[in-house]
Design a protein around this motif. Structure first.
Motif, PDB file in Angstrom:
ATOM      1  N   ALA A   1      -0.624   4.156   1.049  1.00 28.48           N
ATOM      2  CA  ALA A   1      -1.499   3.369   0.179  1.00 28.48           C
ATOM      3  C   ALA A   1      -1.827   4.138  -1.095  1.00 28.48           C
ATOM      4  O   ALA A   1      -1.675   5.374  -1.152  1.00 28.48           O
ATOM      5  CB  ALA A   1      -2.782   3.013   0.927  1.00 28.48           C
ATOM      6  N   PRO A   2      -2.299   3.455  -2.139  1.00 29.52           N
ATOM      7  CA  PRO A   2      -2.646   4.136  -3.403  1.00 29.52           C
ATOM      8  C   PRO A   2      -3.721   5.216  -3.249  1.00 29.52           C
ATOM      9  O   PRO A   2      -3.745   6.180  -4.013  1.00 29.52           O
ATOM     10  CB  PRO A   2      -3.154   2.984  -4.286  1.00 29.52           C
ATOM     11  N   ASN A   3      -4.596   5.067  -2.267  1.00 22.56           N
ATOM     12  CA  ASN A   3      -5.645   6.064  -2.059  1.00 22.56           C
ATOM     13  C   ASN A   3      -5.201   7.231  -1.183  1.00 22.56           C
ATOM     14  O   ASN A   3      -6.002   8.094  -0.829  1.00 22.56           O
ATOM     15  CB  ASN A   3      -6.890   5.406  -1.459  1.00 22.56           C
ATOM     16  N   GLY A   4      -3.916   7.269  -0.827  1.00 22.34           N
ATOM     17  CA  GLY A   4      -3.377   8.372  -0.040  1.00 22.34           C
ATOM     18  C   GLY A   4      -3.347   8.130   1.451  1.00 22.34           C
ATOM     19  O   GLY A   4      -2.772   8.935   2.194  1.00 22.34           O
ATOM     20  N   ASP A   5      -3.975   7.060   1.922  1.00 19.25           N
ATOM     21  CA  ASP A   5      -3.924   6.761   3.351  1.00 19.25           C
ATOM     22  C   ASP A   5      -2.481   6.504   3.782  1.00 19.25           C
ATOM     23  O   ASP A   5      -1.705   5.861   3.050  1.00 19.25           O
ATOM     24  CB  ASP A   5      -4.772   5.533   3.679  1.00 19.25           C
ATOM     25  N   VAL A   6      -2.114   7.003   4.964  1.00 15.06           N
ATOM     26  CA  VAL A   6      -0.759   6.841   5.481  1.00 15.06           C
ATOM     27  C   VAL A   6      -0.807   6.061   6.795  1.00 15.06           C
ATOM     28  O   VAL A   6      -1.510   6.447   7.727  1.00 15.06           O
ATOM     29  CB  VAL A   6      -0.083   8.212   5.713  1.00 15.06           C
ATOM     30  N   LEU A   7      -0.070   4.966   6.829  1.00 14.26           N
ATOM     31  CA  LEU A   7       0.037   4.160   8.044  1.00 14.26           C
ATOM     32  C   LEU A   7       1.337   4.514   8.750  1.00 14.26           C
ATOM     33  O   LEU A   7       2.416   4.425   8.165  1.00 14.26           O
ATOM     34  CB  LEU A   7       0.027   2.667   7.700  1.00 14.26           C
ATOM     35  N   THR A   8       1.218   4.927   9.997  1.00 16.21           N
ATOM     36  CA  THR A   8       2.408   5.339  10.742  1.00 16.21           C
ATOM     37  C   THR A   8       2.671   4.474  11.962  1.00 16.21           C
ATOM     38  O   THR A   8       3.780   4.486  12.493  1.00 16.21           O
ATOM     39  CB  THR A   8       2.272   6.804  11.201  1.00 16.21           C
ATOM     40  N   LYS A   9       1.686   3.738  12.414  1.00 20.28           N
ATOM     41  CA  LYS A   9       1.848   2.924  13.618  1.00 20.28           C
ATOM     42  C   LYS A   9       2.185   1.488  13.234  1.00 20.28           C
ATOM     43  O   LYS A   9       1.306   0.632  13.111  1.00 20.28           O
ATOM     44  CB  LYS A   9       0.585   2.982  14.473  1.00 20.28           C
ATOM     45  N   LEU A  10       3.463   1.242  13.024  1.00 26.23           N
ATOM     46  CA  LEU A  10       3.941  -0.095  12.707  1.00 26.23           C
ATOM     47  C   LEU A  10       4.436  -0.772  13.978  1.00 26.23           C
ATOM     48  O   LEU A  10       4.756  -0.100  14.969  1.00 26.23           O
ATOM     49  CB  LEU A  10       5.075  -0.038  11.680  1.00 26.23           C
ATOM     50  N   LYS A  11       4.493  -2.071  13.950  1.00 26.92           N
ATOM     51  CA  LYS A  11       5.051  -2.812  15.065  1.00 26.92           C
ATOM     52  C   LYS A  11       6.558  -2.934  14.854  1.00 26.92           C
ATOM     53  O   LYS A  11       7.007  -3.181  13.735  1.00 26.92           O
ATOM     54  CB  LYS A  11       4.420  -4.204  15.155  1.00 26.92           C
ATOM     55  N   THR A  12       7.333  -2.735  15.908  1.00 30.11           N
ATOM     56  CA  THR A  12       8.790  -2.814  15.809  1.00 30.11           C
ATOM     57  C   THR A  12       9.312  -3.890  16.745  1.00 30.11           C
ATOM     58  O   THR A  12       8.902  -3.963  17.906  1.00 30.11           O
ATOM     59  CB  THR A  12       9.444  -1.462  16.164  1.00 30.11           C
ATOM     60  N   SER A  13      10.192  -4.729  16.230  1.00 28.65           N
ATOM     61  CA  SER A  13      10.809  -5.767  17.057  1.00 28.65           C
ATOM     62  C   SER A  13      12.232  -6.010  16.567  1.00 28.65           C
ATOM     63  O   SER A  13      12.601  -5.625  15.458  1.00 28.65           O
ATOM     64  CB  SER A  13      10.000  -7.065  16.996  1.00 28.65           C
ATOM     65  N   GLU A  14      13.032  -6.648  17.406  1.00 30.09           N
ATOM     66  CA  GLU A  14      14.384  -7.005  17.006  1.00 30.09           C
ATOM     67  C   GLU A  14      14.325  -8.118  15.969  1.00 30.09           C
ATOM     68  O   GLU A  14      13.474  -9.001  16.041  1.00 30.09           O
ATOM     69  CB  GLU A  14      15.199  -7.446  18.224  1.00 30.09           C
ATOM     70  N   ALA A  15      15.226  -8.058  15.009  1.00 31.36           N
ATOM     71  CA  ALA A  15      15.270  -9.067  13.958  1.00 31.36           C
ATOM     72  C   ALA A  15      16.117 -10.254  14.411  1.00 31.36           C
ATOM     73  O   ALA A  15      16.908 -10.156  15.351  1.00 31.36           O
ATOM     74  CB  ALA A  15      15.831  -8.474  12.672  1.00 31.36           C
TER      75      ALA A  15
ATOM     76  N   HIS B   1       7.095  -3.486  10.938  1.00 33.06           N
ATOM     77  CA  HIS B   1       6.237  -4.314  10.107  1.00 33.06           C
ATOM     78  C   HIS B   1       4.755  -4.068  10.368  1.00 33.06           C
ATOM     79  O   HIS B   1       4.349  -3.586  11.430  1.00 33.06           O
ATOM     80  CB  HIS B   1       6.564  -5.798  10.315  1.00 33.06           C
ATOM     81  N   VAL B   2       3.981  -4.441   9.362  1.00 32.79           N
ATOM     82  CA  VAL B   2       2.525  -4.308   9.452  1.00 32.79           C
ATOM     83  C   VAL B   2       1.890  -5.353   8.550  1.00 32.79           C
ATOM     84  O   VAL B   2       2.465  -5.738   7.528  1.00 32.79           O
ATOM     85  CB  VAL B   2       2.077  -2.877   9.032  1.00 32.79           C
ATOM     86  N   GLN B   3       0.744  -5.847   8.944  1.00 29.41           N
ATOM     87  CA  GLN B   3      -0.061  -6.729   8.120  1.00 29.41           C
ATOM     88  C   GLN B   3      -1.311  -5.985   7.674  1.00 29.41           C
ATOM     89  O   GLN B   3      -1.930  -5.282   8.477  1.00 29.41           O
ATOM     90  CB  GLN B   3      -0.456  -7.994   8.885  1.00 29.41           C
ATOM     91  N   ILE B   4      -1.657  -6.151   6.413  1.00 26.22           N
ATOM     92  CA  ILE B   4      -2.819  -5.443   5.856  1.00 26.22           C
ATOM     93  C   ILE B   4      -3.711  -6.462   5.160  1.00 26.22           C
ATOM     94  O   ILE B   4      -3.259  -7.184   4.264  1.00 26.22           O
ATOM     95  CB  ILE B   4      -2.376  -4.355   4.851  1.00 26.22           C
ATOM     96  N   ASN B   5      -4.955  -6.517   5.575  1.00 25.54           N
ATOM     97  CA  ASN B   5      -5.928  -7.401   4.936  1.00 25.54           C
ATOM     98  C   ASN B   5      -6.651  -6.671   3.812  1.00 25.54           C
ATOM     99  O   ASN B   5      -6.941  -5.472   3.926  1.00 25.54           O
ATOM    100  CB  ASN B   5      -6.948  -7.902   5.962  1.00 25.54           C
ATOM    101  N   SER B   6      -6.946  -7.363   2.736  1.00 31.38           N
ATOM    102  CA  SER B   6      -7.658  -6.812   1.572  1.00 31.38           C
ATOM    103  C   SER B   6      -7.086  -5.458   1.154  1.00 31.38           C
ATOM    104  O   SER B   6      -7.788  -4.432   1.147  1.00 31.38           O
ATOM    105  CB  SER B   6      -9.153  -6.675   1.884  1.00 31.38           C
ATOM    106  N   PRO B   7      -5.784  -5.402   0.822  1.00 30.74           N
ATOM    107  CA  PRO B   7      -5.154  -4.119   0.490  1.00 30.74           C
ATOM    108  C   PRO B   7      -5.721  -3.523  -0.804  1.00 30.74           C
ATOM    109  O   PRO B   7      -6.140  -4.239  -1.710  1.00 30.74           O
ATOM    110  CB  PRO B   7      -3.683  -4.484   0.317  1.00 30.74           C
ATOM    111  N   VAL B   8      -5.695  -2.204  -0.885  1.00 30.26           N
ATOM    112  CA  VAL B   8      -6.133  -1.498  -2.078  1.00 30.26           C
ATOM    113  C   VAL B   8      -5.158  -1.789  -3.215  1.00 30.26           C
ATOM    114  O   VAL B   8      -3.943  -1.657  -3.041  1.00 30.26           O
ATOM    115  CB  VAL B   8      -6.194   0.024  -1.824  1.00 30.26           C
ATOM    116  N   PRO B   9      -5.628  -2.204  -4.379  1.00 35.52           N
ATOM    117  CA  PRO B   9      -4.714  -2.444  -5.509  1.00 35.52           C
ATOM    118  C   PRO B   9      -4.071  -1.150  -5.977  1.00 35.52           C
ATOM    119  O   PRO B   9      -4.657  -0.063  -5.870  1.00 35.52           O
ATOM    120  CB  PRO B   9      -5.630  -3.014  -6.594  1.00 35.52           C
ATOM    121  N   GLY B  10      -2.854  -1.254  -6.498  1.00 39.91           N
ATOM    122  CA  GLY B  10      -2.182  -0.084  -7.042  1.00 39.91           C
ATOM    123  C   GLY B  10      -0.785   0.091  -6.507  1.00 39.91           C
ATOM    124  O   GLY B  10      -0.168  -0.843  -5.980  1.00 39.91           O
TER     125      GLY B  10
END
Length: 494
Positions: free
Chosen positions: A338-352, A363-372
């Motif tokens: 993220a722009p503020n330096g936060d790192v997301l490492t726990k994503l959900k993985t599935s077959e496409a 994949h991951v869903q993020i609500n109200s993401p930090v702009p930038g």
């Protein structure tokens, strides 16, 4: 002499039997041109037409009876049936020719007209058999389940600059997938609809579900949502033919619509009744036109080195993000920075799913993401194709669409929420599905589509919001087709 005549008679009988009846559904499937007779009903009702089931792309006849009770439903309801294998990777003309031959065989075997039920591309193959290879006399009705009669933007994505690397390495690029691009299907419709002499034979069904976040069809549904209601692979508007009985849109996805328990009770209303008496879906429910720009996604892809970082921008006011990183490996997962330096490492993985079967979606869903400025960082440990898809839930989506449609050749545009809007147009030309492409990049909309063939057009929009502090980017992808007469089929995406 009598012995010779006897031998010839036996040979003719065996030849006739083998040509008319290829096996049972317990036999091995997947051989193009082979068909299987379904289990015979205990009480045969000759007033009920035999049902012929046709599979879709990258599939086989087993799709109707392997973890699917469609074959059993036919028997329980008193119908004789047949299941046919076509080429899983060929276009509708090649499959149509093969299918027409087999439809005649099956008609001769049962001795009466057939109802053909086609799932996905199988519905298009069936129409090709009737229109181009004279199968009409043997068929009473055609029922299509989730068939992309106008193609699907997911096929456009697979042949685009960003999406083609991964599709190619997965072995998904084929004559079949190539033919389902929206521009090529527009050309097919233009030709086929003029030749169709029995349009009243067609009945279409469509699905409107693509599952929750992380489900197998979610990626396709997310990409298609701005094109209209869809089943995770095909939009509802694409499943309909203007002259068909477009009967029902149900809560099915692209896979469940062919499940016997789900669909057979619904089909019962059509199998014996007159098409003219069938209840049509409310025609007042208008689907968004396919020509609209889907300005809610950002797409980037290619072949990466061992370490790869892709960046994208999130504007202020964005309510949510859906980030998907596709590659051919389940591990390791990418990191989202993220722009503020936060790192997301726990994503959900599935077959496409279609058109990237064999890949993994992180994949991951993020609500109200930090702009930038955001980044996706991946360490694949080797050269590997990838595809990044970001979907934005933002009030800017509609604003970009309106500005882009008005901008013409101008490199900048301002509106209520946009201070500056720029675009770059990237074009890949295909002579045919096998030919290597020629690539062209331009900042202008003044591109020439003169050579016969397909053109994959990617428009990258970048800009600055009206506050002057927030950048954004979006991607629009379409395929056009230029026929031998120079006519352009498909929607030019700018």
């Amino acid at each position: 002499m009598k012995k010779l005549i006897c031998i010839i008679a036996v040979m003719l009988f065996l030849s006739s039997a083998s040509y008319a009846y290829a096996g049972t559904i317990r036999d091995e499937t997947g051989t193009p041109g082979k068909w299987f007779r379904g289990e015979e009903p205990i009480q045969k009702d000759l007033s009920k037409p035999p049902l012929v089931f046709v599979h879709g792309i990258n599939s086989s006849s087993s799709t109707w009876f392997d973890r699917n009770d469609m074959a059993k439903q036919a028997v329980l309801n008193g119908y004789e049936s047949a299941f046919i294998d076509l080429h899983p990777d060929q276009d509708m003309k090649k499959n149509g020719k093969l299918l027409a031959e087999k439809i005649k065989e099956i008609y001769n075997f049962f001795g009466r007209k057939l109802i053909v039920i086609g799932h996905s591309k199988g519905g298009i193959d069936t129409q090709a058999a009737l229109v181009y290879y004279n199968a009409h006399p043997f068929v009473d009705k055609v029922i299509t389940l989730g068939s992309p009669h106008y193609g699907t933007p997911l096929a456009d994505l697979a042949y685009s600059k960003g999406g083609s690397w991964l599709a190619k390495i997965l072995g998904q690029k084929s004559e079949a997938l190539y033919s389902l691009q929206t521009g090529l299907m527009a050309a097919f419709r233009s030709e086929t609809d003029q030749l169709e002499t029995f349009p009243h034979k067609y009945i279409t069904y469509s699905g409107s579900e693509w599952g929750t976040f992380g489900s197998i069809l979610y990626l396709g549904g997310m990409y298609l949502k701005s094109f209209g209601t869809n089943d995770g692979a095909v939009t509802v508007s694409s499943t309909r033919l203007p002259y068909a009985n477009n009967t029902l849109t149900g809560k099915w996805d692209h896979y469940s619509i062919k499940n016997g328990t789900n669909i057979f009770p619904v089909l019962q209303n059509q199998l014996l009744g007159k098409i003219a008496n069938a209840k049509k879906e409310d025609e007042t429910k208008q689907e968004p036109a396919s020509s609209e720009l889907n300005t809610d996604v950002y797409v980037k892809g290619g072949e990466s080195e061992k370490d790869k970082t892709e960046v994208f921008y999130v504007e202020e006011g964005t309510k949510g993000l859906s980030i998907h990183w596709l590659n051919e490996r389940k591990d390791p997962q990418p990191e989202i920075i993220a722009p503020n330096g936060d790192v997301l490492t726990k994503l959900k993985t599935s077959e496409a799913s279609f058109p990237y079967e064999g890949a993994y979606s992180h994949h991951v869903q993020i609500n109200s993401p930090v702009p930038g400025k955001w980044a996706v960082r991946s360490n694949s440990r080797k050269k590997a194709p990838y595809l990044l898809l970001v979907s934005f839930d933002s009030p800017l989506n509609q604003e970009i669409k309106m500005a882009a449609q008005k901008s013409g050749d101008a490199s900048t545009h301002s509106s209520r929420l946009i201070k500056r809007l720029s675009k770059t147009v990237e074009t890949i030309y295909f002579k045919n599905a096998q030919k290597d492409y020629q690539f062209k990049t331009s900042s202008s909309s003044d591109l020439q589509f003169k050579k016969e063939g397909a053109y994959s057009v990617t428009v990258n929009y970048t800009g600055l919001t009206s506050s002057g502090t927030s950048q954004f980017n979006r991607t629009v992808i379409r395929t056009l087709y230029v026929d031998q007469h120079g006519a352009i089929h498909g929607d030019i995406p700018y």
